[in-house]
Write a protein that holds these residues in place. Structure first.
Motif, mmCIF file in Angstrom:
data_model
loop_
_atom_site.group_PDB
_atom_site.id
_atom_site.type_symbol
_atom_site.label_atom_id
_atom_site.label_comp_id
_atom_site.label_asym_id
_atom_site.label_seq_id
_atom_site.Cartn_x
_atom_site.Cartn_y
_atom_site.Cartn_z
ATOM 1 N N ASP A 34 0.800 -1.222 0.000
ATOM 2 C CA ASP A 34 0.000 0.000 0.000
ATOM 3 C C ASP A 34 0.836 1.276 0.000
ATOM 4 O O ASP A 34 0.287 2.368 -0.217
ATOM 5 C CB ASP A 34 -0.997 0.012 1.166
ATOM 6 C CG ASP A 34 -0.357 -0.275 2.519
ATOM 7 O OD1 ASP A 34 0.896 -0.274 2.602
ATOM 8 O OD2 ASP A 34 -1.080 -0.504 3.492
ATOM 9 N N GLU A 37 2.297 1.240 -3.867
ATOM 10 C CA GLU A 37 1.170 1.559 -4.752
ATOM 11 C C GLU A 37 1.096 3.060 -5.004
ATOM 12 O O GLU A 37 0.818 3.513 -6.118
ATOM 13 C CB GLU A 37 -0.141 1.060 -4.141
ATOM 14 C CG GLU A 37 -1.373 1.392 -4.967
ATOM 15 C CD GLU A 37 -2.680 1.131 -4.232
ATOM 16 O OE1 GLU A 37 -3.702 0.968 -4.910
ATOM 17 O OE2 GLU A 37 -2.671 1.111 -2.979
ATOM 18 N N LYS A 38 1.363 3.836 -3.950
ATOM 19 C CA LYS A 38 1.263 5.292 -4.069
ATOM 20 C C LYS A 38 2.553 5.921 -4.609
ATOM 21 O O LYS A 38 2.513 6.896 -5.360
ATOM 22 C CB LYS A 38 0.935 5.908 -2.706
ATOM 23 C CG LYS A 38 -0.400 5.470 -2.113
ATOM 24 C CD LYS A 38 -0.620 6.136 -0.770
ATOM 25 C CE LYS A 38 -1.967 5.747 -0.157
ATOM 26 N NZ LYS A 38 -2.015 4.327 0.238
ATOM 27 N N VAL A 39 3.696 5.364 -4.217
ATOM 28 C CA VAL A 39 4.971 6.018 -4.498
ATOM 29 C C VAL A 39 5.661 5.471 -5.751
ATOM 30 O O VAL A 39 6.248 6.237 -6.521
ATOM 31 C CB VAL A 39 5.918 5.872 -3.279
ATOM 32 C CG1 VAL A 39 7.269 6.490 -3.559
ATOM 33 C CG2 VAL A 39 5.298 6.512 -2.044
ATOM 34 N N PRO A 42 3.037 4.523 -9.726
ATOM 35 C CA PRO A 42 2.845 5.569 -10.735
ATOM 36 C C PRO A 42 4.028 5.734 -11.686
ATOM 37 O O PRO A 42 3.856 6.252 -12.802
ATOM 38 C CB PRO A 42 2.636 6.827 -9.886
ATOM 39 C CG PRO A 42 2.086 6.331 -8.601
ATOM 40 C CD PRO A 42 2.787 5.031 -8.357
#
Length: 356
Positions: A34, A37-39, A42
């Motif tokens: 998690d 997924e954000k860092v 992308p």
């Protein structure tokens, strides 16, 4: 087992496109935690080769490296229609690549997977050698299989996402590789520091592990060299995990230590054992210990913790017949495997660690 295909990438989109293109697959999945997924996701999600990738997300941290997380990945693969001809790209640190590799290797008796390690530690350590698995019964990597990814892609673009502690965690494994390789590499690591790490230093460190793993893929002999610092280090790590999951009453909830910190502290103890048992030069021991002390501090332990640490060391997978087995050094690059130490000697090394 064929040698792991490790690619030092200078253009991630091109490298990943080529790696995926070499795989024949019907569905593409991408596993991350998690945080990545954000860092990190992308960074690749806009690539043409990833446009149809179906995401699977697990919780971050080593405390999530469990059979429950593996079952979640299996369940998601099943629900999303994966077949034995599917492909999974694991993007994250060593927890993600270890656990994702295991889940892929066992789902429908094995689907193809590509690893993209995003931490320095994962690039140096978990990316090479085909080890997959998860923690079980309070012990590190207790369950797992040897299974190579189709490709492992190393790109320093992800290092920009790391904090200083996580860079240090990976650097400890690089220091270990220097100690088991040659004096020039060790000296460069001691005198450079994580602030000035280069792509060439990473490539050189990965090459050390690749050479050893190629010679001994299933850990029958030489590969035990990679265990330097880990017999004691894994015990520190397991104790930290236990303290995190079951904190003492009236104490602040502790955070788990990073793997590389545990390895660095394990190196202190095992270089001491090397000095007293196999003739490792004391000047180089003290130089290395000073480097570790300045950058990694130390875990708070007392002599009351020794029985627990000794018990945890007996579970090391490289032991035989319940005897704690160490990899020690006669000098930098002079690897001496299968060394037994008495409880008294190990406690003496722990005393040295506490007092140095």
């Amino acid at each position: 087992m064929e040698p792991q295909k490790v690619i030092i990438s200078h253009c991630l989109e091109q490298t990943l496109t080529e790696a995926i293109g070499l795989c024949s697959y019907d569905k593409l999945f991408v596993l991350c935690d998690d945080i990545t997924e954000k860092v990190c996701l992308p960074v690749v999600s806009g690539f043409g080769c990833m446009k149809d990738a179906l995401p699977i997300v697990i919780a971050h941290s080593d405390s999530s490296k469990t059979i429950e997380s593996v079952m979640h990945v299996w369940s998601q693969l099943q629900t999303l229609g994966a077949t034995r001809h599917s492909l999974m790209v694991n993007i994250g640190g060593g927890m993600v690549t270890d656990l994702g590799g295991f889940a892929a290797s066992t789902f429908k008796r094995g689907i193809s997977f590509i690893n993209i390690p995003t931490t320095l530690l994962a690039m140096i350590d978990a990316s090479v050698g085909g080890k997959t698995g998860f923690n079980f019964g309070g012990l590190k990597n207790e369950i797992g299989v040897f299974s190579n990814a189709d490709s492992v892609i190393l790109d320093t673009v992800f290092l920009k996402t790391l904090d200083h502690q996580n860079l240090l965690s990976g650097y400890a494994e690089m220091l270990k590789h220097g100690l088991i390789s040659n004096e020039k590499m060790w000296a460069e690591l001691i005198n450079t520091g994580v602030e000035d790490i280069s792509l060439q230093m990473i490539a050189d460190s990965v090459a050390v592990k690749q050479r050893i793993v190629t010679e001994d893929p299933l850990e029958h002999g030489l590969r035990k060299a990679l265990n330097l610092g880990h017999t004691v280090g894994h015990a520190f790590e397991a104790m930290s995990l236990e303290r995190t999951q079951h904190p003492s009453p009236n104490t602040q909830h502790p955070a788990p230590i990073l793997h590389g910190y545990a390895v660095a502290w394990g190196l202190v103890c095992e270089l001491y054992l090397s000095a007293i048992k196999t003739g490792f030069p004391t000047d180089k021991m003290h130089q290395t210990v000073a480097f570790v002390k300045e950058r990694y501090g130390k875990m708070a332990i007392t002599c009351n913790d020794y029985p627990t640490l000794l018990q945890l060391m007996t579970h090391d997978k490289k032991n035989t017949a319940g005897t704690i087995n160490f990899t020690l050094l006669g000098g930098i690059g002079n690897i001496i495997i299968n060394q037994n130490c008495t409880d008294e000697e190990i406690c003496e090394a722990l005393d040295f660690y506490r007092e140095c």
